[in-house]
Design an enzyme around this catalytic site. Structure first.
Site, PDB file in Angstrom:
ATOM      1  N   ARG A  82       0.785  -1.305   0.126  1.00 19.95           N
ATOM      2  CA  ARG A  82       0.015  -0.025   0.052  1.00 19.95           C
ATOM      3  C   ARG A  82       1.030   1.203  -0.049  1.00 19.95           C
ATOM      4  O   ARG A  82       0.618   2.259  -0.686  1.00 19.95           O
ATOM      5  CB  ARG A  82      -0.883   0.181   1.384  1.00 19.95           C
ATOM      6  CG  ARG A  82      -2.137   0.950   1.117  1.00 19.95           C
ATOM      7  CD  ARG A  82      -3.220   0.783   2.255  1.00 19.95           C
ATOM      8  NE  ARG A  82      -2.640   0.999   3.498  1.00 19.95           N
ATOM      9  CZ  ARG A  82      -3.351   0.820   4.789  1.00 19.95           C
ATOM     10  NH1 ARG A  82      -4.368   0.158   4.428  1.00 19.95           N
ATOM     11  NH2 ARG A  82      -2.502   0.784   5.906  1.00 19.95           N
ATOM     12  N   LYS A 184      -7.349   5.045  -8.555  1.00 20.95           N
ATOM     13  CA  LYS A 184      -7.594   3.803  -8.402  1.00 20.95           C
ATOM     14  C   LYS A 184      -7.385   2.806  -7.455  1.00 20.95           C
ATOM     15  O   LYS A 184      -8.119   1.875  -7.079  1.00 20.95           O
ATOM     16  CB  LYS A 184      -6.651   3.098  -9.768  1.00 20.95           C
ATOM     17  CG  LYS A 184      -7.440   2.819 -10.816  1.00 20.95           C
ATOM     18  CD  LYS A 184      -6.747   1.686 -11.665  1.00 20.95           C
ATOM     19  CE  LYS A 184      -7.333   1.533 -12.992  1.00 20.95           C
ATOM     20  NZ  LYS A 184      -6.723   2.174 -14.083  1.00 20.95           N
ATOM     21  N   GLU A 225     -16.033   6.641   4.790  1.00 16.79           N
ATOM     22  CA  GLU A 225     -15.288   6.341   6.079  1.00 16.79           C
ATOM     23  C   GLU A 225     -15.155   7.236   7.207  1.00 16.79           C
ATOM     24  O   GLU A 225     -15.908   8.248   7.112  1.00 16.79           O
ATOM     25  CB  GLU A 225     -13.904   5.468   5.849  1.00 16.79           C
ATOM     26  CG  GLU A 225     -12.987   6.666   4.946  1.00 16.79           C
ATOM     27  CD  GLU A 225     -11.709   6.019   4.703  1.00 16.79           C
ATOM     28  OE1 GLU A 225     -11.095   5.200   5.562  1.00 16.79           O
ATOM     29  OE2 GLU A 225     -11.023   6.584   3.795  1.00 16.79           O
TER      30      GLU A 225
END
Ligand code: PLP
Ligand code: COI
Length: 346
Positions: A82, A184, A225
């Site tokens: 990540r 993306k 979130e």
């Protein structure tokens, strides 16, 4: 190895300086070999890219003491990949993923005396980060970078530990659509995304809320979130639901919980768009992330209108509790982990 004399059960989520950290520099197009150092300070030029144009990103993961007294980390390879994605989005040189995992091992091993004991409720939080260290004055990526990784023992992210929290629907956006909040790979862990959220969190705390629920910036009809965690909802017929969106951080905890729900608890679990209008119909709600683990949400306030979950304000709902117990059981070594999830340090 003797543990440090720390009141483990009463530490909050703060910075506590530990002995050693890892540093590697990127110069002339390559990362150097990297070293461990006792020096916790960073000295840099006044015009460093991080100070001028906020070219910086970070990760967060934890080390745990298992019930057998071993020290382990949880899926560090996913943090490594990540962070590489985030770096690419910020025009920074990705730190090699295998070396990221090695650095985690070194930092945790060197600070083993700070890894909270099994059963204390605390864990060791590891913070890898990277920033532009050379000077830039025209707006462009820097030439040189520093990657660092330190660790600090932490307690619960929200005061009160597993007590349900109250959050509010937030009117601020923390990231622009099609900016670094919408790529993306999902929202990226760029320092600037968190800078954008600071006013909103201070304002939420001033109004008596623990966190903000962000809705999608374009239509304000879908749940995204919070500032530092993804949502998990449970329907009245015990299905686990998590919002799907390109503009939320792909949480490693959330991905792990969806697997746990299906494979360990035999529950249906789906990642799909969640309309804010349907939130009132859920039975349970929780925030999940490395720092948050799973923090139950008892109440959401939408401009004065309250949504109170049937699980109440006293304890976690039953499915949230099962998810919490299974995930932490895997991390603490008393439930068998899926292949590759647990990385033994010492
Ligand atoms: N969402 C945001 C915005 C975060 O900063 C974090 C923390 O990293 C998470 C979600 C949870 O992600 P993870 O479970 O990978 O820690
Ligand atoms: C984490 O859970 O590791 C995070 O990075 C959240 C952070 C906002 C403390």
């Amino acid at each position: 190895m003797e543990k440090k004399d720390i009141d483990w059960s009463n530490i909050g989520f703060g910075y506590y300086q530990t002995d050693e950290r890892y540093v590697s520099n990127f110069k002339n197009g390559a990362w150097d070999d990297g070293v461990m150092t006792k020096d916790a300070n960073v000295v840099m030029n006044e015009c460093a890219g991080v100070l001028q144009y906020a070219q910086t990103c970070f990760e967060g993961l934890k080390a745990y003491t298992t019930e057998h007294g071993k020290i382990v980390t949880f899926r560090p390879d996913l943090n490594a990949s990540r962070m590489a994605n985030t770096a690419k989005r910020l025009e920074m040189p990705p730190f090699p993923e295998d070396r990221f995992v090695e650095a985690v091992e070194k930092v945790v091993a060197a600070n083993a005396a700070y890894v909270p004991p099994y059963g204390s409720g605390a864990t060791l939080y590891i913070r890898p980060y990277m920033f532009a260290s050379s000077s830039v004055i025209g707006v462009k990526p820097a030439e040189e970078y520093q990657f660092r990784m330190f660790c600090t023992p932490v307690g619960p992210y929200f005061k009160g530990g597993a007590k349900p929290i109250t959050i509010r629907v937030c009117d601020f956006d923390r990231a622009a659509p099609h900016g670094t909040g919408h790529v993306k790979a999902g929202y990226v862990k760029a320092g600037l995304n968190y800078a954008m959220s600071l006013h909103a969190i201070v304002d939420a705390h001033n109004q008596g809320y623990d966190e903000n629920m962000y809705l999608d910036a374009a239509t304000r009809t879908k749940v995204e979130e919070t500032g530092g965690a993804n949502f998990i909802f449970v329907t009245k017929d015990n299905k686990v639901v998590t919002p799907k969106s390109d503009s939320i951080l792909p949480s490693i905890t959330r991905r792990s919980l969806m697997y746990v729900a299906k494979e360990y608890l035999g529950l249906e679990a789906e990642e799909r768009e969640v309309k804010f209008d349907e939130v009132k119909d859920f039975a349970e709600c929780g925030l999940c992330g490395t720092a948050a683990v799973i923090s139950p949400v008892g109440k959401i306030v939408d401009h004065g209108k309250e949504i109170c979950f049937p699980s109440g304000m006293d304890e976690m709902g039953p499915i949230t509790k099962k998810l919490y117990d299974t995930l932490t059981g895997i991390q603490m070594g008393h439930i068998e982990a899926p292949e590759g999830w647990i990385c033994k340090i010492c």
